[in-house]
Design an enzyme around this catalytic site. Structure first.
Site, PDB file in Angstrom:
ATOM      1  N   GLY A  88     -10.767   7.687 -40.994  1.00 42.54           N
ATOM      2  CA  GLY A  88      -9.757   7.589 -42.167  1.00 42.54           C
ATOM      3  C   GLY A  88      -9.231   6.374 -42.458  1.00 42.54           C
ATOM      4  O   GLY A  88      -9.466   5.414 -41.355  1.00 42.54           O
ATOM      5  N   ASP A 123      -2.317  -1.062 -36.085  1.00 37.79           N
ATOM      6  CA  ASP A 123      -1.042  -1.661 -36.684  1.00 37.79           C
ATOM      7  C   ASP A 123      -1.046  -1.616 -38.418  1.00 37.79           C
ATOM      8  O   ASP A 123      -0.405  -2.086 -38.844  1.00 37.79           O
ATOM      9  CB  ASP A 123      -0.832  -3.089 -36.207  1.00 37.79           C
ATOM     10  CG  ASP A 123      -1.861  -4.085 -37.051  1.00 37.79           C
ATOM     11  OD1 ASP A 123      -2.890  -3.761 -37.255  1.00 37.79           O
ATOM     12  OD2 ASP A 123      -1.850  -5.108 -36.410  1.00 37.79           O
ATOM     13  N   ASP A 250     -19.300   5.654 -41.501  1.00 36.81           N
ATOM     14  CA  ASP A 250     -18.529   5.499 -41.892  1.00 36.81           C
ATOM     15  C   ASP A 250     -18.199   4.167 -42.845  1.00 36.81           C
ATOM     16  O   ASP A 250     -17.735   4.016 -43.798  1.00 36.81           O
ATOM     17  CB  ASP A 250     -17.030   5.439 -41.184  1.00 36.81           C
ATOM     18  CG  ASP A 250     -17.276   4.747 -39.869  1.00 36.81           C
ATOM     19  OD1 ASP A 250     -18.157   4.791 -39.463  1.00 36.81           O
ATOM     20  OD2 ASP A 250     -16.368   3.595 -40.034  1.00 36.81           O
ATOM     21  N   ASN A 251     -19.387   3.597 -42.432  1.00 35.75           N
ATOM     22  CA  ASN A 251     -19.601   2.284 -43.275  1.00 35.75           C
ATOM     23  C   ASN A 251     -20.887   2.147 -44.255  1.00 35.75           C
ATOM     24  O   ASN A 251     -21.312   1.164 -44.826  1.00 35.75           O
ATOM     25  CB  ASN A 251     -19.535   1.010 -42.416  1.00 35.75           C
ATOM     26  CG  ASN A 251     -18.453   0.868 -41.740  1.00 35.75           C
ATOM     27  OD1 ASN A 251     -17.413   1.178 -42.202  1.00 35.75           O
ATOM     28  ND2 ASN A 251     -18.395   0.059 -40.440  1.00 35.75           N
TER      29      ASN A 251
HETATM   30  P1  AMP Z   1     -13.777  -0.559 -39.686  1.00 36.60           P
HETATM   31  O1  AMP Z   1     -14.460  -1.215 -38.266  1.00 36.60           O
HETATM   32  O2  AMP Z   1     -13.030  -1.541 -40.424  1.00 36.60           O
HETATM   33  O3  AMP Z   1     -15.150   0.112 -40.265  1.00 36.60           O
HETATM   34  O4  AMP Z   1     -12.721   0.621 -39.112  1.00 36.60           O
HETATM   35  C1  AMP Z   1     -12.981   1.634 -38.527  1.00 36.60           C
HETATM   36  C2  AMP Z   1     -11.662   2.311 -38.330  1.00 36.60           C
HETATM   37  O5  AMP Z   1     -10.753   1.947 -37.694  1.00 36.60           O
HETATM   38  C3  AMP Z   1     -11.313   3.034 -39.724  1.00 36.60           C
HETATM   39  O6  AMP Z   1     -10.836   4.167 -39.758  1.00 36.60           O
HETATM   40  C4  AMP Z   1     -10.116   1.939 -40.050  1.00 36.60           C
HETATM   41  O7  AMP Z   1      -9.069   2.160 -40.940  1.00 36.60           O
HETATM   42  C5  AMP Z   1      -9.751   1.768 -38.603  1.00 36.60           C
HETATM   43  N1  AMP Z   1      -8.847   0.521 -38.399  1.00 36.60           N
HETATM   44  C6  AMP Z   1      -9.161  -0.724 -38.003  1.00 36.60           C
HETATM   45  N2  AMP Z   1      -8.519  -1.824 -37.869  1.00 36.60           N
HETATM   46  C7  AMP Z   1      -7.351  -1.171 -38.023  1.00 36.60           C
HETATM   47  C8  AMP Z   1      -5.623  -1.511 -37.768  1.00 36.60           C
HETATM   48  N3  AMP Z   1      -5.459  -2.726 -37.535  1.00 36.60           N
HETATM   49  N4  AMP Z   1      -5.103  -0.482 -38.036  1.00 36.60           N
HETATM   50  C9  AMP Z   1      -5.322   0.950 -38.173  1.00 36.60           C
HETATM   51  N5  AMP Z   1      -6.632   1.274 -38.304  1.00 36.60           N
HETATM   52  C10 AMP Z   1      -7.561   0.396 -38.182  1.00 36.60           C
HETATM   53 MG    MG Z   2     -15.144   1.129 -41.977  1.00 36.22          MG
END
Ligand code: AMP
Ligand code: MG
Length: 483
Positions: A88, A123, A250-251
């Site tokens: 999410g 965060d 998810d990406n």
């Molecule tokens: P991503 O690697 O950017 O595709 O992120 C994977 C998941 O981790 C997603 O659900 C993001 O919303 C969550 N996420 C990544 N960084 C943070 C953060 N600093 N705080 C909260 N959720 C995060």
């Molecule tokens: Mg992502």
């Protein structure tokens, strides 16, 4: 109030509430606009004259909500490095949907805008460096004419966040056809039930593929449409040497746009096993694995959509498998057509494929620069390098010249070459240089480079600083999720 100027709709909130949470961004202290994409803003009907400076900063920092907007965080799950997880938007808020002057619908999303019910232990924030990196590379991708999410603004705060060290915090405004992803369907199937899955599928078809013929089994229609888009996308990545780096489900976007720019990078020296991401130890997302991974991600989508592919599970599985099994062959057909254009021929038979393979093998053995080898074939002299005078390369080039004699539309093929081979890419060492300077408040190189990156097929933008790979290659270059 000037903030009225950003008129947003939100069709996503017409979907069942299990698919999102209504939540506002968290304000940031001392917001300051670092970059603003005026060219893109004017395409969206949001150009400079619409904004009072302070309103722009307020809205794109998350400090003010445009009137009428209902910010949400979207729910989704995903397979990360092969493992299923509930995810999410943990640090993003969808402000709403903008209809541009052409009538196209775009998600306006803030990234790094504070915690949400999906933040887990995070965060909710993002670093200035990673948001500028996403801005830069997504804009370069757009310049390369490859479907991608885009970036409208980066606003920084005086607040610091802790990663490996203290970092400046920032919010990116990301604009995309939608943020629907394979993981949205995994979530719906697993946690929201068949009715919600069906509603989501109808919504998606209506939003992204409104012209497809009606089919009783909408799951099959959607799977096929997404496969088409993803095939096109991954062939495009191949064409320019792009490595996404974190192709978790998810990406993987349903609209077929490149999105979620984390540890991605463009390859300099050609090697099919190239990996830059520091966390990709097994090379799961290496350059040459990308088509196979897309196919795998599509099989996850198929699994989620199964009850909508056929009423009978066995039949559904059989239909999905048949479709997915056609992926490698479809990829190969598109890949060789694209590669033939890169060397200035039209695909005829296996001999052409062998010619391409011979070139790639040579490039791999010699560590030839991916972009500049094709640019040399396209533009000659400007890209000359000692490597291209070696006998084995010259022999190969003679074979190509001989093959070209069979072609009758030389001019058209020369144009295809120019459209297929960029004059430059965002080189890793320059990305680092630009980001470092921007963090220190110096935007001179950034500004001129971004202009060039928006027009990368134009040889008039040739300038050896942005064209040449680093002298020592970039072996050992690592990218970090560095969020
Ligand atoms: P991503 O690697 O950017 O595709 O992120 C994977 C998941 O981790 C997603 O659900 C993001 O919303 C969550 N996420 C990544 N960084 C943070 C953060 N600093 N705080 C909260 N959720 C995060
Ligand atoms: Mg992502």
């Amino acid at each position: 109030m000037e903030t009225k100027k950003l008129q947003l709709e939100n069709t996503y909130i017409t979907l069942p509430e299990k698919l999102y949470s209504k939540v506002n961004p968290t304000k940031i202290i001392q917001p300051e606009l670092v970059v603003w994409n005026e060219g893109f803003a004017s395409q969206l009907g949001l150009s400079e004259e619409h904004w009072k400076a302070e309103d722009k900063v307020k809205i794109f920092s998350g400090n003010a909500i445009p009137s009428g907007a209902t910010p949400i965080a979207q729910a989704y799950a995903g397979h990360q490095f092969g493992h299923f997880t509930m995810l999410g938007d943990g640090r993003a808020h969808l402000l709403g949907e903008l209809i541009d002057p052409n009538g196209s619908r775009f998600d306006i999303q803030l990234k790094g805008s504070g915690i949400t019910p999906y933040s887990r232990r995070g965060d909710g924030r993002a670093t200035l460096k990673s948001m500028l990196r996403e801005y830069l590379i997504s804009e370069a991708m757009h310049g390369l004419k490859i479907p991608t999410s885009r970036s409208l603004a980066v606003v920084k705060s005086s607040e610091k966040i802790w990663r490996e060290k203290q970092e400046t915090m920032a919010v990116l405004t990301r604009v995309a056809s939608s943020h629907l992803r394979v993981g949205t369907f995994e979530y719906a199937k697993r946690f929201a039930g068949l009715e919600v899955l069906e509603e989501l599928t109808k919504y998606t078809l209506n939003r992204h593929f409104p012209n497809l013929p009606d089919n009783k089994f909408i799951g099959h229609t959607l799977l096929e449409a997404v496969m088409d888009k993803q095939l096109e996308l991954v062939v495009n990545w191949w064409r320019v040497g792009f490595i996404h780096g974190v192709m978790n489900t998810d990406n993987t976007g349903i609209a077929g746009e490149t999105f979620d720019y984390g540890p991605c990078a463009f390859m300099n020296a050609y090697h099919p096993e190239t990996v830059y991401s520091s966390i990709d130890h097994g090379g799961r997302y290496a350059f040459e694995n990308q088509p196979g991974i897309i196919q795998w991600n599509l099989s996850v989508l198929a699994g989620a959509l199964l009850p909508l592919i056929d009423n009978e599970q066995e039949k559904a599985i059989e239909k999905a498998q048949r479709l997915l099994q056609s992926f490698p062959q479809l990829f190969e057909i598109k890949w060789r057509k694209m590669m033939c254009y890169k060397i200035g021929i039209t695909y005829k038979d296996e001999k052409d494929q062998a010619l391409i393979k011979e070139l790639l093998t040579w490039m791999q053995e010699k560590g030839a620069d991916f972009t500049n080898t094709f640019a040399y074939l396209t533009y000659g002299e400007a890209y000359d390098a000692p490597l291209f005078h070696q006998e084995d390369f010259q022999n190969w080039k003679q074979k190509l010249e001989k093959r070209k004699q069979q072609e009758h539309n030389a001019l058209e093929l020369a144009n295809k070459m120019k459209q297929s081979n960029p004059c430059f890419i965002p080189r890793n060492h320059l990305v680092e240089q630009a980001l470092e300077q921007m963090e220190n408040g110096n935007n001179r190189f950034w500004n001129t480079w971004i202009k060039a990156l928006q027009d990368p097929y134009n040889i008039k933008n040739f300038n050896s600083e942005i064209v040449q790979p680093p002298e020592n290659g970039d072996y050992g270059y690592q990218t970090f999720c560095g969020t």
